[in-house]
Scaffold this active site. Structure first.
Site, PDB file in Angstrom:
ATOM      1  N   ASP A 144       6.866  22.513  17.085  1.00 23.51           N
ATOM      2  CA  ASP A 144       5.543  23.119  16.936  1.00 23.51           C
ATOM      3  C   ASP A 144       5.281  23.621  15.521  1.00 23.51           C
ATOM      4  OD1 ASP A 144       3.737  22.958  19.035  1.00 23.51           O
ATOM      5  OD2 ASP A 144       4.851  24.388  20.243  1.00 23.51           O
ATOM      6  N   GLU A 165      -1.398  25.582  17.639  1.00 21.12           N
ATOM      7  CA  GLU A 165       0.007  25.339  17.330  1.00 21.12           C
ATOM      8  C   GLU A 165       0.650  26.572  16.703  1.00 21.12           C
ATOM      9  OE1 GLU A 165       1.424  22.975  18.555  1.00 21.12           O
ATOM     10  OE2 GLU A 165       0.194  21.185  18.616  1.00 21.12           O
ATOM     11  N   HIS A 218       1.502  28.763  19.525  1.00 24.19           N
ATOM     12  CA  HIS A 218       2.696  28.275  20.220  1.00 24.19           C
ATOM     13  C   HIS A 218       3.956  28.748  19.505  1.00 24.19           C
ATOM     14  CE1 HIS A 218       0.245  24.592  21.850  1.00 24.19           C
ATOM     15  NE2 HIS A 218      -0.226  25.749  22.248  1.00 24.19           N
ATOM     16  N   TYR A 270       7.211  31.459  20.816  1.00 18.92           N
ATOM     17  CA  TYR A 270       8.666  31.302  20.884  1.00 18.92           C
ATOM     18  C   TYR A 270       9.363  32.529  20.303  1.00 18.92           C
ATOM     19  CZ  TYR A 270       7.090  26.525  21.635  1.00 18.92           C
ATOM     20  OH  TYR A 270       6.432  25.419  22.110  1.00 18.92           O
ATOM     21  N   GLU A 303       3.424  15.351  21.144  1.00 19.92           N
ATOM     22  CA  GLU A 303       2.597  16.075  22.101  1.00 19.92           C
ATOM     23  C   GLU A 303       2.765  15.556  23.525  1.00 19.92           C
ATOM     24  OE1 GLU A 303       1.107  18.586  20.973  1.00 19.92           O
ATOM     25  OE2 GLU A 303       0.039  18.258  19.096  1.00 19.92           O
ATOM     26  N   GLU A 357      -0.958  21.191  24.831  1.00 16.56           N
ATOM     27  CA  GLU A 357      -0.399  19.950  24.295  1.00 16.56           C
ATOM     28  C   GLU A 357      -0.992  18.726  24.987  1.00 16.56           C
ATOM     29  OE1 GLU A 357       0.849  20.459  21.686  1.00 16.56           O
ATOM     30  OE2 GLU A 357       2.393  21.990  21.637  1.00 16.56           O
ATOM     31  N   HIS A 361      -4.132  18.198  23.152  1.00 14.97           N
ATOM     32  CA  HIS A 361      -3.857  17.695  21.805  1.00 14.97           C
ATOM     33  C   HIS A 361      -3.480  16.221  21.846  1.00 14.97           C
ATOM     34  CE1 HIS A 361      -2.599  22.042  20.455  1.00 14.97           C
ATOM     35  NE2 HIS A 361      -3.830  21.981  20.953  1.00 14.97           N
TER      36      HIS A 361
END
Length: 347
Positions: free
Chosen positions: A90, A120, A123, A127, A187, A221, A224
């Site tokens: 990502d 993104e 995303h 994490y 993706e 995703e 995307h």
């Protein structure tokens, strides 16, 4: 394929039309009127993308904080390695989406890529957020080092890294199309062994907060991948001299090698994880590859894997319905009149 380099699109050129004459390398004023764009149904895609807005800290991780220490050592190791994998995938997506927008002459593409880049970035933040919830700072940093020092992960990411960097060094139409291929792979296939791990924990009522976060990412995703596939087909249709047998062969080769690398990675990171059948996982990866090839207007290469062997995954994320068409046989005029082509019919 032509190696002539594209110039970055100008910000404003009022003497040019508002509707772009080409997606890349065309003329456009830089003024975006969503009611006057070359591919009208992309406004619906834009609306779907912004409708997916979410933030990482909206997800309650309190249950995961309690449960992480109760996971088996195998599950803990897989959890950290997969977060490391997802972060290496990502992180470059934000910049790659911005690079697409810099060279796109179509203002609708620029705007859609801006939304994708923002998502993104969220995303990648997520994490960091999930790791900060369950492990120490040292363990967080170690997980984020995997993309730099785990030999299996480095091997798995190498082809994508080479192509993404080639796009930076040489922004030709060929490299834009090739980068779209790898973005579509990323993706639509590269994430999925990792997603499956977290969904498998959730169906055991473990780490449900993390699974919820992953489902949000997965939903993004899917959109995307859907847009990148359409952008690839439309760009290739606008540049028919690049639609050669050798380019198609290159795409098939990349898909086959990527499937092998993803399967190798899944067997490495998911070994001994209770609840995941590695042979099913291998079939699921091939199923995902077939799906992305259809989305991009190409033929399936795994005839024995046209159905999802891990249907339980569908319960964890939204999916899309649509029809399947062969874009290589269509004309641009037909394409602009069509909406919602080749949606993900299921996961």
């Amino acid at each position: 394929m032509s190696k002539s380099l594209l110039k970055k699109a100008k910000t404003l050129e009022p003497l040019h039309p508002n509707k772009s004459t080409a997606l890349f390398g065309g003329e456009a004023s830089g003024i975006l009127n969503w009611n006057d764009i070359a591919y009208p149904h992309w406004y619906k895609m834009y609306k779907r993308l912004i409708g997916n807005y979410w933030q990482a800290d909206e997800v309650n991780m309190s249950g995961d904080v309690r449960q992480f220490s109760l996971l088996t050592k195998t599950d803990q190791d897989a959890y950290l390695k997969i977060i490391g994998l997802l972060s290496t995938l990502d992180a470059p997506q934000t910049r790659t989406a911005l690079l697409f927008s810099l060279y796109a002459s179509d203002p609708s593409v620029q705007s859609i890529m801006a939304v994708i880049a923002q998502q993104e970035a969220v995303h990648n933040e997520s994490y960091s957020y999930v790791l900060s919830s369950v492990v120490s700072l040292d363990e967080q940093n170690e997980a984020f080092q995997l993309g730099r020092n785990d030999p299996v992960l480095i091997k798995r990411n190498d082809n994508l890294m080479q192509q993404y960097n080639a796009f930076v060094d040489e922004p030709s139409m060929e490299n834009i199309l090739k980068t779209m291929v790898f973005t579509g792979l990323l993706e639509g296939m590269f994430f999925y062994s990792g997603f499956a791990f977290f969904y498998n924990l959730a169906r055991q009522n473990k780490m449900v907060g993390t699974s919820t976060m992953i489902s949000y990412i997965n939903r993004d995703e899917l959109e995307h991948g859907r847009f990148i596939a359409e952008l690839f087909r439309a760009t290739l249709d606008e540049n028919p001299e690049l639609n050669t047998a050798s380019f198609s062969d290159w795409i098939y080769e990349q898909f086959k090698e990527s499937v092998e690398l993803e399967t190798e990675w899944s067997r490495y990171v998911l070994a001994d994880v209770e609840g995941i059948d590695l042979d099913e996982m291998s079939g699921y990866i091939k199923y995902r590859a077939n799906k992305m090839l259809r989305m991009m207007g190409l033929s399936e290469i795994y005839p024995d894997h046209t159905d999802n062997p891990m249907k339980w995954i569908r319960a964890y994320v939204d999916n899309f319905d649509g029809t399947k068409t062969d874009f290589f046989e269509q004309k641009s005029r037909q394409y602009t009149k069509t909406s919602d082509l080749n949606g993900f019919d299921d996961l």
